[in-house]
Scaffold this motif. Structure first.
Motif, mmCIF file in Angstrom:
data_model
loop_
_atom_site.group_PDB
_atom_site.id
_atom_site.type_symbol
_atom_site.label_atom_id
_atom_site.label_comp_id
_atom_site.label_asym_id
_atom_site.label_seq_id
_atom_site.Cartn_x
_atom_site.Cartn_y
_atom_site.Cartn_z
ATOM 1 N N SER A 150 0.750 -0.939 0.320
ATOM 2 C CA SER A 150 -0.435 0.286 0.058
ATOM 3 C C SER A 150 0.876 0.862 0.145
ATOM 4 C CB SER A 150 -0.685 -0.054 0.573
ATOM 5 O OG SER A 150 -2.144 -1.179 1.180
ATOM 6 N N TYR A 189 2.514 5.254 -0.460
ATOM 7 C CA TYR A 189 1.982 6.269 -0.010
ATOM 8 C C TYR A 189 2.164 6.716 -0.476
ATOM 9 C CZ TYR A 189 -1.362 5.113 3.481
ATOM 10 O OH TYR A 189 -2.727 4.981 3.716
ATOM 11 N N PHE A 190 3.124 8.147 -1.521
ATOM 12 C CA PHE A 190 3.829 9.013 -2.005
ATOM 13 C C PHE A 190 2.997 10.866 -1.569
ATOM 14 C CE2 PHE A 190 3.929 5.514 -4.484
ATOM 15 C CZ PHE A 190 4.837 4.507 -4.289
ATOM 16 N N TYR A 191 4.074 11.618 -1.960
ATOM 17 C CA TYR A 191 3.782 12.450 -1.986
ATOM 18 C C TYR A 191 2.643 13.276 -2.939
ATOM 19 C CZ TYR A 191 7.981 13.274 0.429
ATOM 20 O OH TYR A 191 9.255 13.240 1.553
#
Lengths: 308, 279
Positions: A89, A91-93
């Motif tokens: 899962s 998450y990126f900026y």
């Protein structure tokens, strides 16, 4: 065979403030991952899979034991240039667009601007996000984030990829695309360390697998060997009742269908069983080698571990 | 180079954060409010405007510095974006430095915008007469009576001192964020800021014979360890330039060097802690 990863007695324990005790997340793990293979890293939730991956990436530090990645210690800057990681899962900026986030990661590898642009466009095309490349990541669906995660994991043409649940949350088409992509990576000579709960995926793509349970390595080996059955199904007609009773005594499964018998026996009993049926006037209609699924092996291994 | 890439991204991320933009708008609004103090005598209006303007830049800048500083690193850890960054060829010190630099640039832009608004308001106030001639469209009289206040360089220096003070606070927050949670860090950084702002009090208490010896040691430790934020309070000579003061530019230079030295120490401590941090 040359190893991409060598793990020796790797142990990680966490101190629980609540109980005051040490909780062992990974327990003296020793494992080799060969270069150019797709290695399935399996285990139930809390088995220590992600902890192991994080130690191999240098994100957390082992309590004891050692590991080498492509000949370097975990976290070494040289090895980081040659590996990649897709977390579960990811998450990126979110303030960045698909294009910008890949450009950001490419810049971290020091890829020159002109080459970066080509590479980012090619990867966006590869993961099917070219039409959404200027959309902010906060507007991406889970599947699109997973695709951008895979694209960032390919930005440096890595020799070794750590993929943690790469098909999680994907629709069937995207699922298939990513499975094909993993196979293509192996064909290109890359090593893939695949941690997944999708046993059908693992069964389809992996060369070797290991099963971890409560931090301990329970099984490791080639998938084809693991899946090879030890029992054989024999189908026969006109079998005498007394012969059928004798066979039932040592078979693992025995029943009749329209007067014909179907029995499952261990490999060592196959010849004797066939001979006995034929000598007593029975007729063999089929001898089928048994094949197990990875799910059977996984459940059996974890249950054995729980009992012991 | 890598630190700079992270700094640029941090700045891009920060300027898109709604909370920081809200603080900036509130700050600009607060500065504009000072134009409404017309019930006072003109000279008092100018004094109040300088005091209020510099105070507002510091007040809202303080919120921006602390809210940003405490979350720069923990936000990446909580959202797990740090996994994909530290697994790339990024050294941990480059990451900490990049996040701090990005925060410092964001702070600089915010303080510059607030400071510019304050200076514009100040110039409008001291040129009230020139502006009134505009009403009769007498542009000659407008240019003739317009004054570029000699106080502007000093006020710019004052704004720079506010920036230096908040940069130091940002370094404190970033250093603490390598081991403390966001909530704990908020209270820790705030406590350090308060203790560092009353450095003269802690110094006096550490030398007072009426203070118990253990408390004297404690006050001395706080006085010498905690950065002295009071060093940057240069409002008085700026608000009352008619009162003779010591060499202000020299004092400001010394304060800047003091702040930079402390910032470097705090970052080194933060990096050393972060090198062994499990993420």
């Amino acid at each position: 065979m040359e190893n991409a990863i060598e793990i020796r007695d790797l142990t990680k324990s966490f101190h629980s403030v609540l109980t005051g005790e040490d909780v062992i997340a990974v327990d003296h793990l020793t494992l080799d991952i060969h270069r150019g293979e797709i290695f399935g890293f399996l285990g139930p939730n809390g088995a220590g899979k992600t902890t192991t991956i994080k130690m191999l990436l240098g994100l957390i530090f082992p309590t004891s034991g050692t590991a080498t990645i492509l000949g370097y210690p975990p976290g070494d800057i040289e090895v980081k240039r040659r590996i990649s990681y897709l977390p579960e899962s990811p998450y990126f900026y979110e303030h960045l667009s698909g294009y910008e986030v890949l450009d950001f990661y490419a810049t971290l590898f020091g890829i020159p601007a002109a080459e970066r642009k080509k590479k980012v466009d090619r990867l966006l095309d590869l993961v099917g996000l070219s039409d959404n490349k200027h959309k902010r990541l906060r507007h991406y669906s889970k599947g699109m984030l997973q695709r951008i995660g895979l694209a960032q994991a390919l930005i440096n043409d890595p020799d070794l990829l750590f993929l943690d649940e790469p098909t999680s949350g994907l629709d069937p088409i995207a699922h298939l695309d990513i499975r094909d992509m993993i196979l293509r990576l192996r064909d290109e000579g890359r090593t893939v360390f695949l941690s997944s709960h999708q046993l059908s995926d693992v069964e389809m793509v992996c060369d070797r697998v290991s099963i971890l349970d409560r931090g301990k390595l329970m099984r490791v080996g080639s998938l084809s060997e693991m899946l090879a059955g030890k029992s054989v199904e024999i189908r026969a007609e006109r079998v005498r009742d007394d012969v059928f009773e004798k066979i039932k005594a040592y078979s693992t499964d025995a029943f009749t269908v329209d007067g014909a018998i179907r029995v499952r026996v261990e490999q060592t009993y196959v010849n004797d069983t066939v001979q006995m049926i034929m000598q007593t006037g029975g007729e063999i209609t089929a001898v089928i080698p048994g094949k197990r699924t990875l799910e059977d092996i996984f459940i059996e291994t974890v249950r054995e571990g729980t009992v012991s | 180079m890598t630190a700079w890439v992270i700094a640029r991204n941090t700045f891009g991320e920060a300027i898109r954060k709604k909370i920081l933009n809200v603080f900036l708008i509130l700050a600009l609004g607060s500065v504009l409010i000072s134009l409404t103090f017309t019930f006072l005598e003109f000279r008092q209006q100018v004094v109040i405007l300088k005091s209020f303007g510099l105070g507002m830049v510091q007040f809202w800048g303080l919120f921006i510095a602390i809210i940003m500083g405490i979350s720069l690193i923990p936000a990446d850890i909580e959202q797990r974006t740090i996994y994909t960054i530290l697994s790339k060829p990024v050294k941990r010190y480059e990451y900490v430095l990049g996040r701090f630099l990005g925060g410092a640039i964001t702070l600089a832009v915010n303080i510059a915008l607030m400071g510019a608004a304050f200076l514009v308001v100040f110039l409008l106030k001291v040129n009230t007469r020139a502006l009134s001639s505009l009403a009769s469209l007498d542009f000659g009289a407008f240019w003739g009576s317009w004054v570029w206040s000699g106080e502007i360089p000093g006020l710019i220096g004052g704004i720079a001192m506010v920036y230096m003070k908040l940069l130091l606070l940002l370094a404190v927050a970033v250093c603490f964020s390598t081991f403390a949670t966001v909530t704990v860090n908020f209270f820790l950084s705030s406590a350090v800021f308060i203790a560092g702002s009353i450095s003269s009090v802690t110094e006096a208490m550490s030398k007072s014979p009426n203070t118990p010896i253990v408390l004297r040691w404690l006050y001395a430790a706080v006085h010498y360890l905690v950065p002295n934020f009071g060093n940057y309070d240069v409002q008085n000579p700026l608000i009352h330039p008619e009162v003779p003061a010591a060499d202000l530019p020299l004092y400001m230079c010394k304060a800047v060097f003091y702040g930079l030295a402390y910032t470097i120490i705090l970052l080194v401590v933060g990096v050393l802690v972060f090198e062994r941090k499990e993420v």
